[in-house]
Design an enzyme around this catalytic site. Structure first.
Site, short mmCIF file in Angstrom:
data_model
loop_
_atom_site.label_atom_id
_atom_site.label_comp_id
_atom_site.label_asym_id
_atom_site.label_seq_id
_atom_site.Cartn_x
_atom_site.Cartn_y
_atom_site.Cartn_z
N ASP A 148 0.86 -1.18 0.00
CA ASP A 148 0.00 0.00 0.00
C ASP A 148 0.89 1.23 0.00
O ASP A 148 1.81 1.35 0.83
CB ASP A 148 -0.91 0.00 1.23
CG ASP A 148 -2.03 1.02 1.11
OD1 ASP A 148 -3.11 0.65 0.62
OD2 ASP A 148 -1.81 2.18 1.49
N GLU A 191 -4.67 2.52 -4.09
CA GLU A 191 -3.21 2.47 -4.09
C GLU A 191 -2.69 1.16 -3.51
O GLU A 191 -1.56 1.08 -3.06
CB GLU A 191 -2.66 3.65 -3.27
CG GLU A 191 -2.96 3.62 -1.78
CD GLU A 191 -4.30 4.23 -1.42
OE1 GLU A 191 -4.44 4.66 -0.26
OE2 GLU A 191 -5.21 4.28 -2.27
#
Length: 382
Positions: A148, A191
């Site tokens: 992430d 993301e």
């Protein structure tokens, strides 16, 4: 009698030729490249008694029809002048070439639709649907890595979404270059990225891979964005639980300061770590939770509500992230958990008019919600 026999032989030859023509026409149903269409055209021409020649060798028995389909030098069909073969070429080849181009057009559309169904358009990696299938095929020993990007929302807010897209595209390109062909790399959403490394390879070292990624990312990142990651190994009994375990390990890496990775505890998929038991003073230990029962007809829009909730709490000092658990048995039931890194900020938020009345500290004991029940795990973080 001789004439009848000759006519019979001619009819048999015609039937055989027509059968061969149909076979080559059927081949167009399965082509996926110009080379395959070209080979089918050459096969058809040979079936009809002809051959192909280069343009500079064209003669009286040559048709002015290029059957190369852009593969190599142009080639023209040919047969002896005045022959039955030449008549058959004139009858079939023009339509075959036309249908060949149509077959290539359909193959291109098919490839595009397949790519749209399985590939993330921004990063070029596998999309969430494809990654979900890869997770469903996990084998014991396979390593799952969840990555992430850190403070990605801040990048979007400060530099714009174009900058965020630039970072996502660059990171996806890096993952595609660094991960082996036998492994899986996908964008799971936002993301967040998922890697699946085959466990039957003794050289597959997730931490070594992450170290290479971090070093290379620092060289190529278009904006100063770091990443955090969690690693879990698929177990024999429930290999798919490795995704949840890696997810939680990644979140521990976030709470420990970001720009790092952590390995999952073997039992991370079955239990939720108790902040009071296992976290150091540097890791946020103050949490609030809400239990929601969402009407069935509203399930499709529940994530919008979660993001709305995040928008209200995101501005509070000390807020770290919002976690969402969805019940595997009752998919209309959810638990929301907010993490904080400062007890004073947590208490101020609890006293504010922005929090839900159902908020409270995560309880201990039998009343404590656990991901073993609320197993479909999501994160919405700043």
């Amino acid at each position: 009698m001789g004439t009848r026999a000759q006519d019979s032989d001619t009819e048999a030859a015609d039937r055989a030729a027509e059968s061969g023509v149909l076979d080559w026409w059927r081949a167009l149903l399965w082509v996926s490249s110009a080379g395959e269409v070209k080979n089918a055209a050459i096969g058809l021409i040979n079936e009809l008694g002809g051959w192909t020649v280069r343009v500079d060798r064209a003669g009286d028995g040559t048709l002015d029809i290029d059957i190369s389909f852009g593969e190599g030098q142009p080639q023209l069909p040919a047969a002896p002048p005045g022959s039955t073969a030449l008549l058959r070429l004139r009858q079939h080849v023009p339509r075959f070439v036309q249908d060949g181009y149509r077959a290539l057009e359909l193959a291109s559309q098919r490839d595009r639709l397949t790519r749209e169904a399985w590939v993330d358009p921004l990063t070029g990696l596998a999309n969430r649907r494809s990654t979900g299938r890869a997770v469903g095929r996990l084998r014991p020993g396979d390593a799952v890595v969840i990555i992430d990007l850190d403070h990605f929302k801040d990048l979007n807010d400060q530099a714009g979404h174009a900058a965020g897209d630039e970072v996502l595209a660059a990171f996806g390109e890096l993952l595609g270059a660094e991960v082996r062909a036998r492994d899986h790399a996908g964008r799971f959403g936002g993301e967040e990225f998922v890697l699946i490394l085959a466990g039957d390879d003794p050289d597959a070292d997730p931490e070594a891979l992450l170290a290479r990624l971090r070093a290379r990312w620092r060289e190529v990142t278009p904006h100063p964005v770091t990443f955090s990651a969690g690693i879990a190994v698929a177990e024999q009994d429930a290999p798919q639980d490795a995704l949840l375990a890696a997810d939680q390990a990644m979140y521990q890496a976030k709470r420990a300061g970001r720009d790092r990775w952590m390995r999952a505890d073997p039992y991370m998929a079955q239990t939720t770590p108790d902040p009071a038991d296992s976290r150091s003073s540097e890791i946020p230990a103050f949490v609030a939770y809400s239990q929601l029962d969402v009407p069935e007809q509203a399930v499709a829009t529940v994530e919008r509500a979660f993001r709305n909730r995040l928008g209200k709490v995101d501005g509070w000092p000390g807020f770290q992230s919002l976690e969402v658990w969805q019940d595997t048995v009752e998919p209309t039931a959810y638990v929301l958990v907010t993490w904080w890194d400062d007890e004073h900020a947590f208490r101020e938020y609890m006293r504010s008019s922005d929090h839900r009345e159902s908020h409270g500290r995560v309880p201990k004991g039998a009343d404590r919600p656990r991901p073993v029940a609320f197993h479909r795990y999501r994160r919405i973080s700043r």
